[in-house]
Design an enzyme around this catalytic site. Structure first.
Site, PDB file in Angstrom:
ATOM      1  N   CYS A 118       5.325  -1.156  -0.528  1.00  0.00           N
ATOM      2  CA  CYS A 118       6.194  -1.044   0.648  1.00  0.00           C
ATOM      3  C   CYS A 118       7.141  -2.235   0.789  1.00  0.00           C
ATOM      4  CB  CYS A 118       5.349  -0.885   1.905  1.00  0.00           C
ATOM      5  SG  CYS A 118       4.304   0.562   1.837  1.00  0.00           S
ATOM      6  N   HIS A 262       9.594  -2.764   7.818  1.00  0.00           N
ATOM      7  CA  HIS A 262       9.013  -1.621   7.116  1.00  0.00           C
ATOM      8  C   HIS A 262       8.372  -0.706   8.162  1.00  0.00           C
ATOM      9  CE1 HIS A 262       6.603   0.908   4.712  1.00  0.00           C
ATOM     10  NE2 HIS A 262       5.466   0.282   4.953  1.00  0.00           N
ATOM     11  N   ASN A 292       5.321   6.732   7.163  1.00  0.00           N
ATOM     12  CA  ASN A 292       5.506   5.579   6.279  1.00  0.00           C
ATOM     13  C   ASN A 292       6.020   6.085   4.926  1.00  0.00           C
ATOM     14  OD1 ASN A 292       5.166   3.491   4.451  1.00  0.00           O
ATOM     15  ND2 ASN A 292       3.160   2.878   5.225  1.00  0.00           N
TER      16      ASN A 292
HETATM   17  N1  COA Z   1      -7.657  11.567  13.246  1.00  0.00           N
HETATM   18  C1  COA Z   1      -8.709  11.413  14.046  1.00  0.00           C
HETATM   19  N2  COA Z   1      -9.610  10.445  13.872  1.00  0.00           N
HETATM   20  C2  COA Z   1      -9.432   9.591  12.851  1.00  0.00           C
HETATM   21  C3  COA Z   1      -8.344   9.688  11.976  1.00  0.00           C
HETATM   22  C4  COA Z   1      -7.443  10.740  12.199  1.00  0.00           C
HETATM   23  N3  COA Z   1      -6.352  10.917  11.424  1.00  0.00           N
HETATM   24  N4  COA Z   1      -8.418   8.700  11.052  1.00  0.00           N
HETATM   25  C5  COA Z   1      -9.525   7.988  11.342  1.00  0.00           C
HETATM   26  N5  COA Z   1     -10.142   8.529  12.423  1.00  0.00           N
HETATM   27  C6  COA Z   1     -11.360   8.090  13.088  1.00  0.00           C
HETATM   28  C7  COA Z   1     -12.264   7.313  12.167  1.00  0.00           C
HETATM   29  O1  COA Z   1     -13.084   8.182  11.438  1.00  0.00           O
HETATM   30  C8  COA Z   1     -13.036   6.482  13.150  1.00  0.00           C
HETATM   31  O2  COA Z   1     -14.054   7.274  13.703  1.00  0.00           O
HETATM   32  P1  COA Z   1     -15.515   6.664  14.018  1.00  0.00           P
HETATM   33  O3  COA Z   1     -15.262   5.583  15.012  1.00  0.00           O
HETATM   34  O4  COA Z   1     -16.252   7.836  14.525  1.00  0.00           O
HETATM   35  O5  COA Z   1     -15.987   6.142  12.703  1.00  0.00           O
HETATM   36  C9  COA Z   1     -12.035   6.187  14.268  1.00  0.00           C
HETATM   37  O6  COA Z   1     -11.020   7.183  14.128  1.00  0.00           O
HETATM   38  C10 COA Z   1     -11.424   4.829  14.183  1.00  0.00           C
HETATM   39  O7  COA Z   1     -11.000   4.623  12.835  1.00  0.00           O
HETATM   40  P2  COA Z   1     -10.274   3.324  12.409  1.00  0.00           P
HETATM   41  O8  COA Z   1      -9.885   3.440  10.973  1.00  0.00           O
HETATM   42  O9  COA Z   1     -11.085   2.135  12.824  1.00  0.00           O
HETATM   43  O10 COA Z   1      -8.967   3.430  13.308  1.00  0.00           O
HETATM   44  P3  COA Z   1      -7.933   2.320  13.682  1.00  0.00           P
HETATM   45  O11 COA Z   1      -7.923   2.146  15.150  1.00  0.00           O
HETATM   46  O12 COA Z   1      -8.035   1.102  12.827  1.00  0.00           O
HETATM   47  O13 COA Z   1      -6.563   3.052  13.309  1.00  0.00           O
HETATM   48  C11 COA Z   1      -4.915   3.073  11.543  1.00  0.00           C
HETATM   49  C12 COA Z   1      -6.327   3.458  11.974  1.00  0.00           C
HETATM   50  C13 COA Z   1      -4.720   3.507  10.117  1.00  0.00           C
HETATM   51  C14 COA Z   1      -3.918   3.798  12.444  1.00  0.00           C
HETATM   52  C15 COA Z   1      -4.751   1.529  11.727  1.00  0.00           C
HETATM   53  O14 COA Z   1      -5.817   0.855  11.118  1.00  0.00           O
HETATM   54  C16 COA Z   1      -3.471   1.046  11.124  1.00  0.00           C
HETATM   55  O15 COA Z   1      -2.408   1.339  11.617  1.00  0.00           O
HETATM   56  N6  COA Z   1      -3.537   0.217  10.072  1.00  0.00           N
HETATM   57  C17 COA Z   1      -2.382  -0.213   9.334  1.00  0.00           C
HETATM   58  C18 COA Z   1      -2.074   0.835   8.324  1.00  0.00           C
HETATM   59  C19 COA Z   1      -0.740   0.688   7.682  1.00  0.00           C
HETATM   60  O16 COA Z   1       0.235   0.525   8.359  1.00  0.00           O
HETATM   61  N7  COA Z   1      -0.732   0.767   6.368  1.00  0.00           N
HETATM   62  C20 COA Z   1       0.434   0.734   5.572  1.00  0.00           C
HETATM   63  C21 COA Z   1       0.921  -0.642   5.402  1.00  0.00           C
HETATM   64  S1  COA Z   1       2.180  -0.655   4.234  1.00  0.00           S
END
Ligand code: COA
Length: 335
Positions: A118, A262, A292
């Site tokens: 990215c 980004h 993204n």
């Molecule tokens: N829909 C519903 N529930 C979901 C889900 C979805 N698409 N994806 C994950 N979950 C659930 C998980 O299973 C977890 O459930 P649990 O608590 O029962 O285990 C819960 O939601 C929380 O998951 P978690 O991964 O801890 O969520 P989060 O609050 O960290 O949010 C992201 C996830 C990906 C949105 C966040 O971590 C993020 O934005 N990270 C940066 C990612 C990014 O930008 N990457 C690219 C960089 S170039």
């Protein structure tokens, strides 16, 4: 090789391309267990574009974005000296840039791929500046393109909801050093955390019947991401990178007119803006429509902002990318 006199560099035109197929969050919830509410509130993404035609590849998007940029610059493709294709999802592991060179008719251009996920477009622009500032080349086409829909696991709701396909392109031209629009840049890598975001290659043993020779071959896996760690990395490193670039050009946050980050997640955009105490009105954001799009996200956002007449001459535009590697980088431009 021409003289090593230091020249300036300027983005003279941009272009972008997106697939026509749109997948909304509601439609996504029919593929994996998720909801519009979960995706929107955690990421700001409402829909994404996906390349669905078997006959189409990243090249089609990259070619279309490049042709748009060339047209806007009123430049004949034969005037392009170098093509840098920033991508992590080429149609050919040996590189896709040379196909694009042929298809757009840039017969005098050298062409190569650059992989920095990215951050690819930022690293591509910085690479282009080096060739322009040393007067090696005059016109460089930098493309950011990715089709990560081909690399996500469509049963993994934690990643497949995030990504979309697109391409963006910019033509960068050398100019007199007085008119140089690149005020400063900084790019970083921290390979210690590479495993937080990867598409790794998995090998298995292929026994050959020649003595004791052992050979391993395999295939690339799907996108793996530790979302929480990537989030923490982005909101901590990106503001530091921007501040360090501002300092290098004797500027402060107040001088910024536009922040083109980004487009990974709305919460990351907001957190970076808050850390810098910069008004959210100065943030360019289009990720609700595209998700993204990896290396394409910055040139796509930039191209849209230009089409919408947001960015004007002399504006200070800060571009910052971050992602797998882990890599991150900032460029400060006077438009
Ligand atoms: N829909 C519903 N529930 C979901 C889900 C979805 N698409 N994806 C994950 N979950 C659930 C998980 O299973 C977890 O459930 P649990 O608590 O029962 O285990 C819960 O939601 C929380 O998951 P978690 O991964 O801890 O969520 P989060 O609050 O960290 O949010 C992201 C996830 C990906 C949105 C966040 O971590 C993020 O934005 N990270 C940066 C990612 C990014 O930008 N990457 C690219 C960089 S170039």
């Amino acid at each position: 090789m021409k003289s090593l006199m230091i020249q300036g560099a300027k983005i003279i035109a941009t272009g972008s391309a997106i697939p026509s197929f749109k997948l909304s969050n509601d439609e996504m919830s029919k593929i994996v267990e998720t909801s519009d509410e979960w995706i929107s509130s955690r990421t700001g993404i409402k829909e994404r574009r996906l390349l669905t035609e078997k006959s189409q590849s990243i090249n089609d998007l990259a070619i279309s974005a490049s042709q748009q940029a060339l047209e806007k610059a009123s430049m004949d493709p034969s005037e392009v000296d170098l093509i840098i294709l920033a991508t992590s999802s080429p149609s050919d592991l040996f590189g896709s840039a040379s196909r694009i060179q042929f298809e757009i008719g840039a017969k005098n251009a050298v062409a190569f791929d650059l992989t920095a996920a990215c951050s690819g477009f930022v690293v591509g622009l910085v690479t282009a500046f080096q060739f322009l500032q040393t007067n090696t080349y005059r016109n460089i086409l930098v493309i950011g393109a990715d089709v990560l829909s081909q690399w996500v696991d469509w049963s993994d709701r934690s990643t497949c909801i995030l990504f979309g396909d697109a391409a963006g392109a910019a033509i960068v031209q050398s100019c007199s050093s007085i008119h140089n629009s690149i005020l400063s840049f900084k790019i970083n890598t921290d390979g210690k955390y590479a495993s937080h975001l990867s598409i790794s290659y998995e090998k298995s043993l292929h026994k050959l019947s020649v003595g004791n020779l052992k050979l391993y071959q395999g295939a690339f896996k799907h996108v793996y991401m530790n979302g929480r760690e990537v989030y923490k990395f982005a909101v901590s490193q990106v503001p530091l990178s921007i501040l360090s670039c501002l300092e290098a050009s004797n500027m402060s946050v107040q001088d910024i007119d536009w922040l083109v980050l980004h487009q990974a997640n709305e919460r990351i955009l907001t957190a970076v803006a808050e850390k810098l105490s910069i008004s959210s009105k100065k943030i360019i954001s289009n990720l609700s429509k595209y998700g993204n799009t990896s290396a394409a996200s910055i040139p796509l956002a930039l191209d849209e902002a230009i089409k919408e007449h947001k960015i004007s001459d002399n504006d200070i535009v800060v571009i910052a990318g971050f992602g797998a590697g882990l890599t991150w980088g900032t460029i400060i431009l006077r438009w």
